[in-house]
Scaffold this motif. Structure first.
Motif, PDB file in Angstrom:
ATOM      1  N   HIS B 349       0.838  -1.207   0.000  1.00  7.76           N
ATOM      2  CA  HIS B 349       0.000   0.000   0.000  1.00  7.76           C
ATOM      3  C   HIS B 349       0.871   1.255   0.000  1.00  7.76           C
ATOM      4  O   HIS B 349       0.560   2.239  -0.690  1.00  7.76           O
ATOM      5  N   LEU B 350       1.972   1.196   0.729  1.00  2.86           N
ATOM      6  CA  LEU B 350       2.899   2.336   0.754  1.00  2.86           C
ATOM      7  C   LEU B 350       3.467   2.575  -0.641  1.00  2.86           C
ATOM      8  O   LEU B 350       3.570   3.718  -1.110  1.00  2.86           O
ATOM      9  N   LEU B 351       3.813   1.485  -1.302  1.00  2.00           N
ATOM     10  CA  LEU B 351       4.356   1.598  -2.663  1.00  2.00           C
ATOM     11  C   LEU B 351       3.319   2.237  -3.588  1.00  2.00           C
ATOM     12  O   LEU B 351       3.646   3.152  -4.372  1.00  2.00           O
ATOM     13  N   ALA B 352       2.075   1.773  -3.475  1.00  2.00           N
ATOM     14  CA  ALA B 352       1.010   2.335  -4.326  1.00  2.00           C
ATOM     15  C   ALA B 352       0.827   3.824  -4.014  1.00  2.00           C
ATOM     16  O   ALA B 352       0.679   4.645  -4.933  1.00  2.00           O
ATOM     17  N   SER B 353       0.879   4.172  -2.734  1.00  2.00           N
ATOM     18  CA  SER B 353       0.716   5.579  -2.341  1.00  2.00           C
ATOM     19  C   SER B 353       1.878   6.412  -2.872  1.00  2.00           C
ATOM     20  O   SER B 353       1.695   7.520  -3.368  1.00  2.00           O
ATOM     21  N   TRP B 354       3.066   5.849  -2.753  1.00  2.00           N
ATOM     22  CA  TRP B 354       4.273   6.569  -3.201  1.00  2.00           C
ATOM     23  C   TRP B 354       4.235   6.800  -4.710  1.00  2.00           C
ATOM     24  O   TRP B 354       4.485   7.916  -5.183  1.00  2.00           O
ATOM     25  N   VAL B 355       3.875   5.751  -5.450  1.00  2.00           N
ATOM     26  CA  VAL B 355       3.806   5.871  -6.915  1.00  2.00           C
ATOM     27  C   VAL B 355       2.734   6.901  -7.292  1.00  2.00           C
ATOM     28  O   VAL B 355       2.964   7.778  -8.141  1.00  2.00           O
ATOM     29  N   GLY B 356       1.566   6.810  -6.661  1.00  5.26           N
ATOM     30  CA  GLY B 356       0.473   7.742  -6.963  1.00  5.26           C
ATOM     31  C   GLY B 356       0.894   9.183  -6.689  1.00  5.26           C
ATOM     32  O   GLY B 356       0.614  10.092  -7.471  1.00  5.26           O
ATOM     33  N   ARG B 357       1.583   9.374  -5.586  1.00  2.13           N
ATOM     34  CA  ARG B 357       2.013  10.727  -5.218  1.00  2.13           C
ATOM     35  C   ARG B 357       3.062  11.234  -6.186  1.00  2.13           C
ATOM     36  O   ARG B 357       3.070  12.407  -6.553  1.00  2.13           O
ATOM     37  N   ARG B 358       3.945  10.346  -6.636  1.00  2.00           N
ATOM     38  CA  ARG B 358       4.966  10.740  -7.602  1.00  2.00           C
ATOM     39  C   ARG B 358       4.313  11.180  -8.909  1.00  2.00           C
ATOM     40  O   ARG B 358       4.712  12.162  -9.515  1.00  2.00           O
ATOM     41  N   ILE B 359       3.309  10.422  -9.336  1.00  2.00           N
ATOM     42  CA  ILE B 359       2.677  10.733 -10.624  1.00  2.00           C
ATOM     43  C   ILE B 359       1.844  12.020 -10.526  1.00  2.00           C
ATOM     44  O   ILE B 359       1.888  12.863 -11.413  1.00  2.00           O
ATOM     45  N   ALA B 360       1.118  12.150  -9.419  1.00  2.00           N
ATOM     46  CA  ALA B 360       0.152  13.246  -9.326  1.00  2.00           C
ATOM     47  C   ALA B 360       0.770  14.560  -8.863  1.00  2.00           C
ATOM     48  O   ALA B 360       0.203  15.627  -9.095  1.00  2.00           O
ATOM     49  N   GLY B 361       1.905  14.517  -8.252  1.00  2.00           N
ATOM     50  CA  GLY B 361       2.478  15.742  -7.701  1.00  2.00           C
ATOM     51  C   GLY B 361       2.726  15.559  -6.225  1.00  2.00           C
ATOM     52  O   GLY B 361       2.094  14.723  -5.585  1.00  2.00           O
ATOM     53  N   MET B 362       3.668  16.352  -5.715  1.00  2.00           N
ATOM     54  CA  MET B 362       4.175  16.052  -4.383  1.00  2.00           C
ATOM     55  C   MET B 362       3.561  16.913  -3.282  1.00  2.00           C
ATOM     56  O   MET B 362       4.068  16.923  -2.164  1.00  2.00           O
ATOM     57  N   GLU B 363       2.486  17.670  -3.578  1.00  2.00           N
ATOM     58  CA  GLU B 363       1.965  18.586  -2.557  1.00  2.00           C
ATOM     59  C   GLU B 363       1.572  17.852  -1.274  1.00  2.00           C
ATOM     60  O   GLU B 363       1.966  18.241  -0.176  1.00  2.00           O
ATOM     61  N   ALA B 364       0.786  16.826  -1.430  1.00  2.00           N
ATOM     62  CA  ALA B 364       0.339  16.085  -0.250  1.00  2.00           C
ATOM     63  C   ALA B 364       1.489  15.259   0.304  1.00  2.00           C
ATOM     64  O   ALA B 364       2.322  14.755  -0.452  1.00  2.00           O
ATOM     65  N   SER B 365       1.518  15.127   1.632  1.00  2.00           N
ATOM     66  CA  SER B 365       2.587  14.322   2.231  1.00  2.00           C
ATOM     67  C   SER B 365       2.301  12.841   1.978  1.00  2.00           C
ATOM     68  O   SER B 365       1.137  12.431   1.804  1.00  2.00           O
ATOM     69  N   LEU B 366       3.390  12.077   1.966  1.00  2.00           N
ATOM     70  CA  LEU B 366       3.231  10.634   1.737  1.00  2.00           C
ATOM     71  C   LEU B 366       2.366  10.028   2.832  1.00  2.00           C
ATOM     72  O   LEU B 366       1.532   9.152   2.582  1.00  2.00           O
ATOM     73  N   ASP B 368      -0.048  11.448   4.464  1.00  2.00           N
ATOM     74  CA  ASP B 368      -1.443  11.804   4.218  1.00  2.00           C
ATOM     75  C   ASP B 368      -2.048  10.890   3.148  1.00  2.00           C
ATOM     76  O   ASP B 368      -3.152  10.355   3.304  1.00  2.00           O
ATOM     77  N   VAL B 369      -1.291  10.703   2.073  1.00  2.00           N
ATOM     78  CA  VAL B 369      -1.792   9.850   0.986  1.00  2.00           C
ATOM     79  C   VAL B 369      -1.945   8.407   1.486  1.00  2.00           C
ATOM     80  O   VAL B 369      -2.945   7.739   1.221  1.00  2.00           O
ATOM     81  N   PHE B 370      -0.940   7.972   2.229  1.00  2.00           N
ATOM     82  CA  PHE B 370      -0.937   6.602   2.759  1.00  2.00           C
ATOM     83  C   PHE B 370      -2.171   6.356   3.625  1.00  2.00           C
ATOM     84  O   PHE B 370      -2.897   5.373   3.441  1.00  2.00           O
ATOM     85  N   VAL B 371      -2.427   7.254   4.569  1.00  2.00           N
ATOM     86  CA  VAL B 371      -3.555   7.071   5.489  1.00  2.00           C
ATOM     87  C   VAL B 371      -4.881   7.272   4.750  1.00  2.00           C
ATOM     88  O   VAL B 371      -5.815   6.488   4.912  1.00  2.00           O
ATOM     89  N   ARG B 372      -4.935   8.295   3.910  1.00  2.00           N
ATOM     90  CA  ARG B 372      -6.183   8.617   3.218  1.00  2.00           C
ATOM     91  C   ARG B 372      -6.633   7.442   2.323  1.00  2.00           C
ATOM     92  O   ARG B 372      -7.768   6.989   2.406  1.00  2.00           O
ATOM     93  N   TYR B 373      -5.716   6.937   1.523  1.00  2.00           N
ATOM     94  CA  TYR B 373      -6.115   5.880   0.583  1.00  2.00           C
ATOM     95  C   TYR B 373      -6.218   4.501   1.253  1.00  2.00           C
ATOM     96  O   TYR B 373      -6.743   3.560   0.653  1.00  2.00           O
TER      97      TYR B 373
END
Lengths: 311, 487
Positions: B349-366, B368-373
């Motif tokens: 899940h962390l990997l998926a969050s990290w990849v998603g954040r890399r693709i979409a832009g880095m504004e949100a913290s990892l 935040d993305v990790f917990v949110r998704y």
């Protein structure tokens, strides 16, 4: 005051909730069996026992149970309550005309009877229920009214099991010996195959003795027996042996194959009296529990058990 | 005004929201005649608990003195087959944590704290409470104000589940032990510390209560903000302050509302109600501990499906190690579950969050993305558990009737149903129920995480980029479940 009363009533209700249901369960429903004497036996797989003790969650896992020896008076009416503490068992006391009946966990089977002749009657488990199944039997003693008899408990299955912590022995006679104990063969065939127990209404009377198979195979010399053992534990293809290593080679090969097949396939015990009850002990099939190598090791072990005389 | 209890226990994001609900809801207390009066009736919770306590007494007795065979003992059949199915498949999705309203485990502790079964003990209590409480009334330690202990407890029980759900005496020891622990904690800590921070059942109820179609909320948050007395929090002569440390005035999620309805009783403005609402209306996980609860529950649904329903005898043997004495295999099995729950699955899940954040832009913290998704695993996990429980009840349901007549497995026939033979109900059709359930879970996961992504990235393209890896993972996991259930 009203609040106080409510609280007292609520407290009484709580007390009732935690006390009354267990008490009601403890008493259980009343059963009217008339004047008959009730004997309860519960099958326990792990110990291979028909115990007359109450078996429940508090003692099943920690206690070792042994088969009971109920003592009955000749002529008295008896209700035998049979239950299982774990898996399906079968109860059979052929000489008393009881069973065979299957006993499932949670179901109680009651057998009502009146023993007419004093004596000792063996009872058995007839469903292969676990590692201790073959030793799962006991004795019902019937005595003349007014006499006393000792109630002796049977041996527990612990004695039958090899030390679990010991490393598995390598292939060979030692492994055959281990299998013979571990699988409970000795319960019917005797220690080292030295003599089978009585099998009611069986053609030969007793379960066959195993330690004489060397003789049946035509192995009349210890040297021949040793060669045969070496061939078996060495996994030699007997049909591929070009030079017979000892006398009676064809007989040895045929007998070995027959015994091997008997162990793998099992064999129901034939009735002495065709109209009589089924003998309680039959050779089970080991096809899915033993490999060909393990069967060969067991045969080698039994050959090694032949009682050679010094002369 | 400083709300000390709320300040102490609520998570930061729960403070003063603009609105306590952003979903359409039906005010059940106004719609259903008599419901308000029923829920405000003080003896209601007592009698619900009382009934379950009596049933529980039967279970505990049966576990000790009944048949050692699980399928012939009412504690196993009713707790781990019937109760579990009703809880996960019906009670939680429909009525949130209504089980906590009637749970007998903390009842003795709560009665002891209050020195009342039903009534309210007025007087100055701990902190700003207006009701007196027996015991030390300490506050729960701050570092432990999360659900990590519940996660650990549930994981421990899950590793031993082969014993727990088959040996009646083990069930009695565990459930009885929980009562003892709840009573002990109630004498040391304030209110429902056991339920809030330790109870393993409460842990997953808190997670899946987010899906529930009902919720206790206030009608007007502004009214609560202006009302200074906060009876819902500190109690009044009508009832106790929230035993779950929750302030209903700002409560936006079901997670930690134990549905005791004390706030409904104490609110002088009749501002608290029960809403009927769409499922999965609560969409925020508020900490890594909650995210891990979602991972653990999903992995355990998978592990149980493999162990209990799968054809792999070796796995069953390993899980059953304590019974067969193969402790090494059991340790491997347990370690495998723990590593997948706490390492492998969160790692994916962390990997998926990290990849998603890399693709979409880095504004949100990892983080935040990790917990949110991680919310994706709430619907996926819940529906996987329901799908797992369907064959459990369909295959073993017949034992319920026989246990009803013979609770101890002694050959009784109290209700005339002891003779009901074991017969699985349409085992060949179970997959037709399971697959739609799994797909429903996936659909809820995709829909909710899409909504969460849009809040994180207002630009639709970036939002979909950020959530796409999580969707892929959720779809893959659902496919694995389908394979296990149908394949």
């Amino acid at each position: 005051m009203r609040t106080g009363l409510h609280e007292v009533l609520a407290g009484a209700a709580v007390l009732a909730a935690v006390v009354v249901p267990p008490l009601a369960l403890h008493r259980g429903p009343a059963a009217d069996r008339g004047p008959a004497r009730v004997v309860s036996l519960t099958g326990v797989k792990k110990d291979g026992a028909w115990t007359d003790e109450v078996v429940d969650g508090t003692n099943y896992w920690r206690k070792t149970f042994r088969s009971a020896t109920p003592v009955l008076r000749r002529g008295e009416e008896v209700v035998l309550r049979l239950a299982s503490a774990d898996v399906r068992h079968g109860f059979y006391a052929p000489e008393l005309g009881l069973g065979p009946v299957s006993i499932d966990p949670g179901k109680v089977v009651e057998l009502r009877f009146r023993p007419e002749t004093a004596g000792e009657y063996t009872y058995y488990c007839t469903e292969v229920c676990g590692a201790c199944h073959f030793g799962m039997r006991g004795v019902i003693k019937v005595v003349e009214p007014g006499t006393q008899a000792e109630t002796t408990a049977a041996a527990s299955c612990d004695h039958a099991q090899p030390d679990a912590s010991a490393a598995p022995p390598p292939v060979g006679v030692a492994r055959g010996a281990r299998i013979f104990r571990q699988r409970g063969c000795f319960h019917c065939h005797g220690e080292g195959g030295s003599g089978g127990v009585h099998n009611h209404n069986y053609l030969a009377g007793n379960v066959p003795q195993n330690n004489l198979i060397a003789e049946k195979m035509g192995l009349f010399e210890p040297e021949d027996a040793q060669k045969a053992i070496d061939l078996l534990v060495g996994r030699t293809d007997l049909d591929a042996v070009a030079e017979p290593p000892f006398r009676n080679w064809p007989r040895f090969v045929a007998q070995t194959k027959a015994i091997h097949a008997l162990i793998l396939n099992g064999n129901p015990a034939g009735r002495k009296d065709p109209a009589g009850p089924q003998p309680p002990l039959s050779m089970p099939s080991w096809r899915y529990l033993l490999s060909d190598g393990e069967v060969d090791d067991t045969i080698a072990y039994l050959i090694s058990q032949y009682p050679w005389k010094d002369d | 005004m400083k709300l000390d209890v709320v300040e102490a226990h609520a998570r930061p994001a729960a403070r003063a929201p603009a609105s306590v609900r952003d979903w359409p809801g039906v005010d059940l207390l106004r719609r259903v005649p008599g419901l308000r009066a029923l829920l405000r009736w003080r003896p209601l919770q007592f009698w619900l608990m009382w009934f379950n306590l009596a049933v529980f007494a039967v279970f505990l007795y049966a576990g000790l003195f009944g048949s050692p065979v699980g399928s012939r003992n009412i504690i196993i059949v009713f707790v781990w087959i019937l109760w579990w199915f009703l809880l996960i498949a019906l009670l939680v999705p429909l009525l949130s944590r209504f089980w906590c309203t009637m749970c007998p485990l903390p009842s003795a502790g709560e009665w002891l704290q209050r020195l009342r079964f039903i009534g309210v003990r007025e007087g100055a209590g701990p902190g700003r409470q207006r009701t007196r409480m027996f015991g030390m009334n300490l506050e729960w330690p701050k570092p432990l104000r999360n659900i990590w202990l519940q996660n650990a407890g549930f994981l421990c029980l899950a590793c031993c589940s082969a014993l727990l759900v088959t040996r009646p005496v083990v069930s009695t020891v565990v459930l009885g032990g929980m009562i003892v622990l709840a009573v002990a904690l109630s004498l040391v800590f304030r209110q429902r510390a056991f339920c809030m921070y330790l109870c393993p059942v409460s842990g997953f109820l808190s997670l899946y209560a987010m899906s529930a179609a009902t919720a206790v909320r206030v009608r007007d948050a502004e009214l609560c903000r202006r009302h200074m007395e906060k009876e819902c929090l500190f109690g009044s002569r009508e009832g106790y302050g929230c035993p779950w440390y929750q302030y209903v005035g700002t409560m936006t999620r079901n997670n930690y509302c134990g549905m005791c309805f004390e706030c409904l009783k104490t609110c002088p403005h009749d501002n608290v109600t029960v809403y009927l609402r769409p499922m999965f209306s609560d969409t925020h996980l508020k900490g890594v501990d909650e995210a891990f609860k979602a991972f653990i529950m999903t992995v355990l649904a998978l592990a149980y499906s493999v162990t209990l329903l799968g054809p792999w005898g070796t796995v069953k043997d390993w899980a059953n190690g304590p019974e067969s004495g193969q402790w090494g295999h059991f340790a491997l099995y347990s370690a495998g579950i723990v590593v997948i729950c706490l390492g492998v699955f969160p790692g994916l899940h962390l990997l998926a969050s990290w990849v998603g954040r890399r693709i979409a832009g880095m504004e949100a913290s990892l983080r935040d993305v990790f917990v949110r998704y991680a919310y994706a695993w709430v619907p996926v996990g819940l529906f996987a558990w329901i799908a797992f429980s369907v064959p459990l009840i369909a295959v073993n349901g017949a034992y319920i009737l026989s246990s009803l007549s013979d609770p101890l497995g002694r050959g009784w026939d109290l209700a005339g149903t002891a003779g009901v033979a074991w017969h699985p109900i349409v085992p060949d059709r179970v997959a037709y129920v399971q697959v739609p359930l799994l797909l429903a879970g996936l659909w809820f996961a995709l829909r909710t995480t899409w909504s969460l992504a849009q809040r994180l990235y207002p630009d639709a393209r970036r939002a979909i980029s950020s959530v796409l890896p999580t969707w892929t993972l959720a779809t893959g996991v659902t496919a694995v479940f389908v394979f296990f259930f149908v394949g």
